[in-house]
Design a protein around this motif. Structure first.
Motif, PDB file in Angstrom:
ATOM      1  N   VAL A  20       0.832  -1.208   0.000  1.00 54.16           N
ATOM      2  CA  VAL A  20       0.000   0.000   0.000  1.00 54.16           C
ATOM      3  C   VAL A  20       0.866   1.256   0.000  1.00 54.16           C
ATOM      4  O   VAL A  20       0.575   2.227  -0.707  1.00 54.16           O
ATOM      5  CB  VAL A  20      -0.967  -0.013   1.202  1.00 54.16           C
ATOM      6  CG1 VAL A  20      -1.600   1.345   1.429  1.00 54.16           C
ATOM      7  CG2 VAL A  20      -2.039  -1.061   1.000  1.00 54.16           C
ATOM      8  N   ASN A  49     -10.422   4.752  -8.351  1.00 59.68           N
ATOM      9  CA  ASN A  49      -9.779   4.378  -7.096  1.00 59.68           C
ATOM     10  C   ASN A  49      -9.658   2.849  -7.016  1.00 59.68           C
ATOM     11  O   ASN A  49     -10.120   2.131  -7.885  1.00 59.68           O
ATOM     12  CB  ASN A  49     -10.539   4.940  -5.899  1.00 59.68           C
ATOM     13  CG  ASN A  49     -11.973   4.494  -5.844  1.00 59.68           C
ATOM     14  OD1 ASN A  49     -12.340   3.499  -6.440  1.00 59.68           O
ATOM     15  ND2 ASN A  49     -12.791   5.241  -5.144  1.00 59.68           N
ATOM     16  N   TYR A  50      -9.027   2.383  -5.962  1.00 61.55           N
ATOM     17  CA  TYR A  50      -8.745   0.955  -5.789  1.00 61.55           C
ATOM     18  C   TYR A  50      -9.693   0.323  -4.772  1.00 61.55           C
ATOM     19  O   TYR A  50      -9.269  -0.452  -3.921  1.00 61.55           O
ATOM     20  CB  TYR A  50      -7.303   0.765  -5.329  1.00 61.55           C
ATOM     21  CG  TYR A  50      -6.282   1.029  -6.398  1.00 61.55           C
ATOM     22  CD1 TYR A  50      -6.018   0.082  -7.365  1.00 61.55           C
ATOM     23  CD2 TYR A  50      -5.579   2.217  -6.433  1.00 61.55           C
ATOM     24  CE1 TYR A  50      -5.082   0.308  -8.345  1.00 61.55           C
ATOM     25  CE2 TYR A  50      -4.642   2.459  -7.408  1.00 61.55           C
ATOM     26  CZ  TYR A  50      -4.400   1.495  -8.360  1.00 61.55           C
ATOM     27  OH  TYR A  50      -3.474   1.731  -9.320  1.00 61.55           O
ATOM     28  N   GLU A  53      -9.950  -3.662  -5.186  1.00 59.28           N
ATOM     29  CA  GLU A  53      -8.715  -4.317  -4.774  1.00 59.28           C
ATOM     30  C   GLU A  53      -8.531  -4.240  -3.264  1.00 59.28           C
ATOM     31  O   GLU A  53      -8.097  -5.196  -2.620  1.00 59.28           O
ATOM     32  CB  GLU A  53      -7.513  -3.686  -5.479  1.00 59.28           C
ATOM     33  CG  GLU A  53      -7.457  -3.962  -6.966  1.00 59.28           C
ATOM     34  CD  GLU A  53      -8.261  -2.988  -7.796  1.00 59.28           C
ATOM     35  OE1 GLU A  53      -8.972  -2.143  -7.207  1.00 59.28           O
ATOM     36  OE2 GLU A  53      -8.189  -3.075  -9.027  1.00 59.28           O
ATOM     37  N   GLY A  54      -8.871  -3.097  -2.690  1.00 64.49           N
ATOM     38  CA  GLY A  54      -8.766  -2.943  -1.245  1.00 64.49           C
ATOM     39  C   GLY A  54      -9.701  -3.867  -0.504  1.00 64.49           C
ATOM     40  O   GLY A  54      -9.347  -4.426   0.538  1.00 64.49           O
ATOM     41  N   GLY A  85     -10.379  -2.432   4.205  1.00 64.62           N
ATOM     42  CA  GLY A  85      -9.807  -2.470   2.858  1.00 64.62           C
ATOM     43  C   GLY A  85     -10.522  -1.548   1.901  1.00 64.62           C
ATOM     44  O   GLY A  85      -9.900  -0.897   1.057  1.00 64.62           O
ATOM     45  N   GLY A  89      -8.757   1.464   0.079  1.00 68.08           N
ATOM     46  CA  GLY A  89      -8.790   1.454  -1.383  1.00 68.08           C
ATOM     47  C   GLY A  89      -9.438   2.687  -1.971  1.00 68.08           C
ATOM     48  O   GLY A  89      -9.041   3.171  -3.026  1.00 68.08           O
ATOM     49  N   LYS A  94      -6.274   6.204  -8.618  1.00 68.72           N
ATOM     50  CA  LYS A  94      -5.524   5.565  -9.707  1.00 68.72           C
ATOM     51  C   LYS A  94      -4.771   6.610 -10.482  1.00 68.72           C
ATOM     52  O   LYS A  94      -5.090   7.735 -10.596  1.00 68.72           O
ATOM     53  CB  LYS A  94      -6.460   4.822 -10.644  1.00 68.72           C
ATOM     54  CG  LYS A  94      -6.892   3.504 -10.094  1.00 68.72           C
ATOM     55  CD  LYS A  94      -7.647   2.721 -11.136  1.00 68.72           C
ATOM     56  CE  LYS A  94      -8.014   1.361 -10.578  1.00 68.72           C
ATOM     57  NZ  LYS A  94      -8.781   0.571 -11.504  1.00 68.72           N
TER      58      LYS A  94
END
Length: 94
Positions: A20, A49-50, A53-54, A85, A89, A94
């Protein structure tokens, strides 16, 4: 086997934190260049944004921590890991 229940969650958490931090540094550099070149209106599709994935990494870490604490806490570990998460995330662009 008991030592693995202690070491595995700590190891996965440390690896996730390092990853991270790496992503945050990389994204900060890319965002500085991207803000000059791309308008905000063009990137309005919601994937900036993530969050997904988070959530997946958070669920894995939540399962690891709940397994270390005992088998009765798996559902709580998954939900808390997913929530943390998702929050992390969403804060990384991004």
């Amino acid at each position: 086997m008991e030592i693995l229940r202690i070491i595995f969650p700590l190891l996965t958490t440390c690896l996730a934190v390092v990853y991270v931090i790496y992503l945050a540094k990389k994204n900060r550099e890319l965002n500085a260049e991207e803000n000059e070149a791309v308008d905000k209106e063009e990137k309005d599709d919601g994937s900036d944004n993530y969050m997904a994935e988070g959530m997946s990494i958070g669920m894995c870490l939540g399962i690891a921590w709940s397994m270390a604490l005992g088998d009765d806490n798996i559902a709580i570990g998954i939900s808390i890991g997913m929530m943390l998460g998702m929050a992390i995330g969403m804060s990384i662009k991004k």
